[in-house]
Design an enzyme around this catalytic site. Structure first.
Site, short mmCIF file in Angstrom:
data_model
loop_
_atom_site.label_atom_id
_atom_site.label_comp_id
_atom_site.label_asym_id
_atom_site.label_seq_id
_atom_site.Cartn_x
_atom_site.Cartn_y
_atom_site.Cartn_z
N ARG A 164 0.83 -1.30 -0.23
CA ARG A 164 -0.23 0.12 0.05
C ARG A 164 0.94 1.16 -0.13
NH1 ARG A 164 -2.05 0.96 4.52
NH2 ARG A 164 -1.69 -0.98 5.70
N ARG A 169 1.93 -11.89 -0.92
CA ARG A 169 0.50 -12.99 0.17
C ARG A 169 -0.42 -13.61 -1.06
NH1 ARG A 169 -2.26 -8.94 3.18
NH2 ARG A 169 -0.46 -7.08 4.34
N ASP A 177 -9.84 -9.65 8.73
CA ASP A 177 -9.14 -8.66 8.54
C ASP A 177 -10.22 -7.26 8.85
OD1 ASP A 177 -6.75 -7.18 7.23
OD2 ASP A 177 -7.71 -6.57 6.37
N HIS A 186 -10.81 -2.93 11.48
CA HIS A 186 -9.83 -3.42 10.93
C HIS A 186 -9.54 -3.93 12.02
CE1 HIS A 186 -5.23 -3.75 9.57
NE2 HIS A 186 -6.01 -4.45 8.80
N TYR A 225 -1.75 -3.34 -6.17
CA TYR A 225 -1.35 -4.60 -4.93
C TYR A 225 -2.44 -4.54 -4.53
CZ TYR A 225 -0.85 -5.50 -1.07
OH TYR A 225 -0.27 -5.58 0.46
N GLY A 226 -3.35 -5.31 -3.84
CA GLY A 226 -4.01 -5.74 -3.31
C GLY A 226 -5.03 -4.50 -2.89
N LYS A 243 -10.04 -2.84 1.58
CA LYS A 243 -9.45 -1.18 2.61
C LYS A 243 -10.13 0.31 2.25
CE LYS A 243 -7.29 -3.43 5.46
NZ LYS A 243 -6.07 -4.02 5.16
N SER A 290 -1.71 -3.29 9.96
CA SER A 290 -1.15 -4.84 8.96
C SER A 290 0.06 -5.58 9.23
CB SER A 290 -1.15 -3.85 7.58
OG SER A 290 -2.13 -3.01 7.85
N CYS A 334 0.62 -7.94 11.77
CA CYS A 334 1.20 -7.78 13.21
C CYS A 334 -0.13 -9.15 14.09
CB CYS A 334 0.66 -6.60 13.69
SG CYS A 334 1.33 -5.33 13.53
N1 LIG Z 1 6.15 -14.04 16.88
C1 LIG Z 1 4.62 -14.36 16.47
N2 LIG Z 1 4.49 -14.00 15.15
C2 LIG Z 1 3.54 -13.82 14.23
C3 LIG Z 1 2.07 -14.48 15.40
N3 LIG Z 1 1.07 -13.96 14.73
C4 LIG Z 1 1.21 -13.85 12.82
N4 LIG Z 1 2.77 -13.53 13.24
C5 LIG Z 1 3.70 -13.35 12.50
O1 LIG Z 1 3.32 -12.12 11.66
C6 LIG Z 1 2.93 -11.43 10.52
C7 LIG Z 1 2.35 -11.07 9.83
O2 LIG Z 1 0.34 -11.73 10.89
P1 LIG Z 1 -0.58 -12.17 9.73
O3 LIG Z 1 -1.76 -13.06 10.88
O4 LIG Z 1 -0.43 -12.28 8.28
O5 LIG Z 1 -1.48 -10.86 10.44
P2 LIG Z 1 -2.50 -10.10 9.68
O6 LIG Z 1 -2.61 -8.38 11.08
O7 LIG Z 1 -3.04 -10.41 9.56
O8 LIG Z 1 -1.73 -9.03 8.51
P3 LIG Z 1 -2.39 -8.01 7.00
O9 LIG Z 1 -2.32 -8.54 5.68
O10 LIG Z 1 -1.68 -6.49 6.52
O11 LIG Z 1 -3.47 -6.96 7.96
C8 LIG Z 1 3.38 -13.54 9.93
O12 LIG Z 1 4.65 -13.03 9.16
C9 LIG Z 1 2.36 -14.36 10.81
O13 LIG Z 1 4.23 -15.33 10.84
C10 LIG Z 1 2.56 -14.52 16.79
O14 LIG Z 1 1.74 -14.82 17.26
N5 LIG Z 1 3.67 -14.74 16.63
O1 LIG Z 2 -4.52 -3.79 2.20
C1 LIG Z 2 -3.37 -4.83 2.63
O2 LIG Z 2 -2.90 -4.04 1.00
C2 LIG Z 2 -3.84 -5.97 2.87
C3 LIG Z 2 -3.50 -5.82 4.65
O3 LIG Z 2 -4.51 -6.74 4.55
C4 LIG Z 2 -3.81 -4.53 5.23
O4 LIG Z 2 -2.65 -4.67 5.24
O5 LIG Z 2 -4.18 -4.27 6.29
MN LIG Z 3 -4.62 -6.47 6.92
#
Ligand SMILES: Nc1nc2c(ncn2[C@@H]2O[C@H](COP(=O)(O)OP(=O)(O)OP(=O)(O)O)[C@@H](O)[C@H]2O)c(=O)[nH]1
Ligand SMILES: O=C([O-])CC(=O)C(=O)O
Ligand SMILES: [Mn+2]
Length: 682
Positions: A147, A467, A373, A326, A297-298, A306, A348, A350
Site C-alpha cells: 500500500r 500475499r 481482516d 480493521h 497491489y491488493g 481497505k 497490518s 501483526c
Molecule cells: N512471533 C509471532 N509472529 C506472529 C504471530 N502471529 C502472526 N505472526 C507473524 O506476523 C506476520 C503477519 O501475520 P498475519 O496474521 O498475516 O497479519 P495480519 O494482521 O493478518 O496482516 P494484514 O493482512 O496485513 O492485515 C506473519 O509473518 C506471521 O507469521 C505470533 O503469535 N507470534
Molecule cells: O490492505 C492490504 O494491502 C493488506 C492488508 O490487509 C493490510 O495491509 O492491512
Molecule cells: Mn489487513
C-alpha cells in the site's frame, strides 16, 4: 445533503445495446454482458467513465466460472500468471483442460491428505471438488508491492471533516486530506484516456452476504484482469447485485486503473503494467466514491477491501451508528462447550489472519474463523454487538505461514488461489520464508524477482509483503455462521501490535472508556504492508491509522458514544505476542499457543477472579494463564518496567494531544490523564 457533489459525473448522452456511443470516442463495443439491462444509475456511471477513460471495450462481469476461465486463460497466455501444478488436487474438466493444457490426473497434496487424516477435516478439503481450478502465481513489477499511504487521500469540501484540528507542531499522520481544487488537478493529469487500448471490466460486488441487511453494494471499473480475479475471491461478484440496485440504486462507485494506456512507451516489467510514479488513491466519502490509479497491489486496487470496507464504510458507520473496523472475528468454543466471539484489531502484518485461524494447543478448545481482516459491527435492539465479515476471501501475508504456524491458512490456499510475489519451486509449488522445513533443502527455487535461488543462499525467495488470495469457504475451520446475515455476537474486543519491549502479553481495560484509550494508544513496529522501512515504532490507533475515512477525533468520539444504557459493552483487552528478550528472541511462542491468552480472556468474561489491578489495567494473576507444556518465564512476559511506562504514556499522550488537537474527546483526555497519574505513582 444539498451541496453539489465533488468530482461530479455529468450525464452524458449515450446509446446502448451492443455498444456505448460516447461523445469523445464514438462506438465502444460491449465485449460481454447486456448493457441495456443494467440499472440506469450503473449505465450512467459506465457511460461517463467510458467517455473519460476511453477503453477499447466494456466487459460486464457476471461472476461465473466461465468468466474466470476466460480471464485466467488470457493472463496465462500473456505470462502474468503461471499455474502451480503441484497443488492441482482435483480433476480438470475438459473445458479447463483446453485452457490449461494440463494432465488429467488427480494429484492430492500430501500435506493436505495427512492434515485431513490427522485432524478429521471434512472431505471437501482435498481431492473431492471436481471442477475447481488450480492455483496461480503472479509477480508484480517490483515497484508495486505494498500500500502507498503517502499517496492515499480523502477529499471533502471541509478539511476538518477529514483531519483533526491538530496542534501546529503536528506531523499529520492521522488521515490525509486533499482539497477539491487540488484533486481536480491530480485527476486531470491522470484519468483522461488512461484505459486507451485496454478492456474496462465492470465488476458488480457485495460486501457482506448478498441481501444481508448489513451488506453494502459496490461497482468497480478496472482495466486489470488480475484485479478482477482477486475481486472474485475477496468479494461476492454476482449479477444479483444488479437486481438489488433496481430496488435501491445506492452503490459505492469504485474506479481503478493501472494507468498505462496503449501505446505505452515505458518498459513493462513482469507483464505487470503499472505506473508507480503516478500512484494516486482518493476517497470521496460524501459521493461514496473511490478512485485508484497506478497500482495493482491488493490494498491499493481491490477497492472493496481497505478503500470501501474501511475508509468509505467508516463514514457510513459514523452516519448510521455502527462500526467498520480493521478486525478479525473468531469464535472460540471452550472445553465446556460454550462459544465466545472475539474481534481483534492489530495493525497490518501483526497477526490477525494467524489469530483468526489458530489451531489451539490447549485440549478441549476449538476455534472457528468468521473473518481475518475487517469487521462491520452494530448493536442490535437487544443491546448485543453483532459483527459480520464483509469479505469473502483472505488476502494474507505469505511469509511466516507454514503447516506448523498456520495449518488452516495453508489448507485454505491449496486450490483456487493466487499467490503474489512469492517464490516458485522447480516442482511447481509456492515457497516463502518460513517454509524451510517443508520442502526439500536442495529444491531449486525461482525468487519473486525471477532469480534462481536455493535455501541458505543470501537474499529472500519471497517479498516480505507477498500475499496469498484464497476463498474463505476453503478454510477448514470457517465458521458455519460466517455468512449469517445477522452477524455473530461479539463478546470481547482485542487490540495489539508489535511491541518488542515493556508491553505485557495481555491486559484488560477497566471499562469501555479506558478500553477506547487503550485502543487509541496502539503502536507497532512498521511492517512491509506499506511503504515504510525500518523497524520504527509507529502509532496506529485502533489499527486504523491508514484506513480512516474521517476526522480521527470524531472517530474516537464515535467509539466513546457506542456505550449506551442497555447495551452489553464487550470487554476490551490488549495483547502483545512480540515482546523480545535481550537477545532479540520472542519471549512468547505465539501462534497456536495464543489460545492460552484467549483462555484467560474467557475466564474474565466468565467473571473469574484471575486478575490483578495495575496502573495500565488488569493483568493476569500469576499462574492464571495456563503455561503447562511451554517453557516461559512469567516475569519476562508480564513485568511492567516503570521507566518504560512513564515514557510511554507521556509520549502517547503528547502524540494524541498534538495530532488530534482540538478534536480530542474530553473523556479520552481524562482517561489518558488518569492512566498517567496511575503510572507515575507506580
Ligand atoms: N512471533 C509471532 N509472529 C506472529 C504471530 N502471529 C502472526 N505472526 C507473524 O506476523 C506476520 C503477519 O501475520 P498475519 O496474521 O498475516 O497479519 P495480519 O494482521 O493478518 O496482516 P494484514 O493482512 O496485513 O492485515 C506473519 O509473518 C506471521 O507469521 C505470533 O503469535 N507470534
Ligand atoms: O490492505 C492490504 O494491502 C493488506 C492488508 O490487509 C493490510 O495491509 O492491512
Ligand atoms: Mn489487513
Amino acid at each position: 445533503m444539498s451541496e453539489k457533489p465533488l468530482d461530479q459525473e455529468p450525464d452524458i448522452p449515450f446509446y446502448e445495446v451492443h455498444e456505448v456511443i460516447v461523445p469523445h470516442l464514438g462506438h465502444v463495443p460491449i465485449a460481454k454482458g447486456d448493457f441495456a439491462r443494467l440499472p440506469r444509475e450503473v449505465q450512467k456511471f459506465i457511460a461517463f467513465y467510458t467517455d473519460q477513460l476511453r477503453p477499447r471495450g466494456i466487459y460486464i462481469c457476471d461472476g461465473s466460472e466461465e468468466e474466470a476461465h476466460e480471464v485466467i486463460h488470457k493472463l496465462l497466455e500473456r505470462g502474468t500468471l503461471e499455474v502451480l501444478p503441484k497443488y492441482e488436487n482435483c480433476y480438470i474438466s475438459l473445458n479447463q483442460k483446453k485452457h490449461y493444457e494440463m494432465k488429467m490426473i488427480p494429484i492430492v497434496s500430501k500435506k493436505v491428505k495427512s492434515l485431513k487424516k490427522a485432524r478429521g477435516v471434512p472431505g471437501t478439503l482435498a481431492g473431492v471438488s471436481v471442477y475447481s481450478c488450480p492455483s496461480y502465481i503472479c509477480r508484480t513489477d517490483p515497484a508495486d508491492v505494498a500500500r502507498v499511504e503517502g499517496k492515499t487521500y480523502v477529499c471533502t469540501r471541509d478539511k476538518h471533516e477529514t483531519v483533526p484540528n491538530s496542534r501546529p507542531d503536528a506531523k499529520g499522520g492521522l488521515g490525509q486530506w486533499i482539497s477539491p481544487e487540488e484533486l481536480d488537478k491530480e485527476l486531470a493529469e491522470r484519468w483522461p484516456g488512461c484505459m486507451a487500448g485496454r478492456m474496462m471490466y465492470v465488476i458488480p460486488f457485495s460486501m457482506g452476504p448478498i441481501g444481508s441487511p448489513l451488506a453494502k453494494i459496490g461497482v468497480q471499473l478496472t482495466d486489470s484482469n488480475y484485479v478482477l480475479l482477486c475481486m472474485r475471491i475477496m468479494t461476492r461478484v454476482s449479477p444479483k447485485v444488479w437486481e438489488i440496485l433496481e430496488e435501491n440504486p445506492e452503490f459505492v462507485k469504485c474506479v481503478h486503473s493501472m494507468g498505462c494506456p496503449r501505446p505505452w512507451r515505458k518498459k513493462v516489467i513482469n507483464h505487470w503494467p503499472c505506473n508507480p510514479e503516478k500512484v494516486f488513491i482518493v476517497h470521496l466519502p460524501h459521493e461514496r466514491k473511490v478512485k485508484s490509479f497506478g497500482s495493482g497491489y491488493g490494498g491499493n486496487s481491490l477497492l472493496g477491501k481497505k478503500c470501501f470496507a474501511l475508509r468509505i464504510a467508516s463514514v457510513q458507520a459514523r452516519d448510521e451508528g455502527w462500526m467498520a473496523e480493521h478486525m478479525l472475528i473468531m469464535g472460540i468454543t471452550t472445553p465446556a462447550g460454550k462459544e465466545y466471539f472475539v474481534a481483534a484489531a492489530f495493525p497490518s502484518a501483526c497477526g490477525k489472519t494467524n489469530l483468526a485461524m489458530i489451531k489451539p494447543t490447549l485440549p478441549g478448545y476449538s476455534v472457528r474463523c468468521v473473518g481475518d481482516d475487517i469487521a462491520w459491527m452494530k448493536f442490535s435492539d437487544d443491546g448485543q454487538l453483532r459483527g459480520i465479515n464483509p469479505e469473502s476471501g483472505f488476502f494474507g501475508v505469505a511469509p511466516g505461514t507454514n503447516w506448523k504456524t498456520n495449518p488452516n491458512a495453508m489448507a485454505s490456499f491449496q486450490k483456487n488461489s493466487i499467490f503474489t510475489n512469492v517464490g516458485k519451486t522447480a516442482d511447481g509449488g509456492f515457497y516463502w520464508e518460513g517454509m524451510e522445513d517443508e520442502i526439500d533443502k536442495d529444491m531449486e527455487i525461482t525468487t519473486w524477482l525471477g532469480d534462481k535461488w536455493k535455501i541458505g543462499m543470501p537474499g529472500k525467495a519471497a517479498h516480505p509483503n507477498s500475499r496469498f488470495t484464497a476463498p474463505a469457504n476453503q478454510c477448514p475451520i470457517i465458521h458455519p455462521r460466517w455468512e449469517d446475515p445477522q452477524g455473530v455476537p461479539i463478546h470481547a474486543l482485542v487490540f495489539g501490535g508489535r511491541r518488542p519491549t515493556g508491553v505485557p502479553l495481555v491486559y484488560e481495560s477497566f471499562d469501555w472508556p479506558h478500553g477506547v484509550a487503550v485502543g487509541a494508544s496502539v503502536k507497532s513496529e512498521a511492517t512491509a504492508a506499506a511503504e515504510f522501512t525500518g523497524k520504527k515504532i509507529m502509532h496506529d490507533p485502533m489499527a486504523m491509522r491508514p484506513f480512516m475515512g474521517y476526522n480521527f477525533g470524531h472517530y474516537l468520539q464515535h467509539w466513546l458514544d457506542m456505550e449506551k444504557p442497555g447495551r452489553k459493552m464487550p470487554k476490551i483487552f490488549h495483547v502483545n505476542w512480540f515482546r523480545v528478550d535481550d537477545k532479540g528472541q520472542f519471549v512468547w511462542p505465539g501462534f497456536g499457543e495464543n489460545i492460552r491468552v484467549l483462555d484467560w480472556m474467557i475466564q474474565r468474561l466468565e467473571g473469574k477472579d484471575v486478575a490483578v489491578e495495575t496502573p495500565i489495567g488488569y493483568l493476569p494473576k500469576k499462574g492464571s494463564i495456563k503455561t503447562e507444556g511451554i517453557n516461559i518465564n512469567w516475569d519476562d512476559i508480564f513485568t511492567l518496567p516503570k521507566d518504560y511506562w512513564v515514557d510511554d504514556i507521556k509520549e502517547t499522550k503528547k502524540f494524541l494531544e498534538t495530532e488530534v488537537g482540538d478534536d480530542m474527546p474530553k473523556a479520552l483526555k481524562e482517561q489518558l490523564e488518569k492512566i498517567e497519574q496511575r503510572i507515575n505513582k507506580m
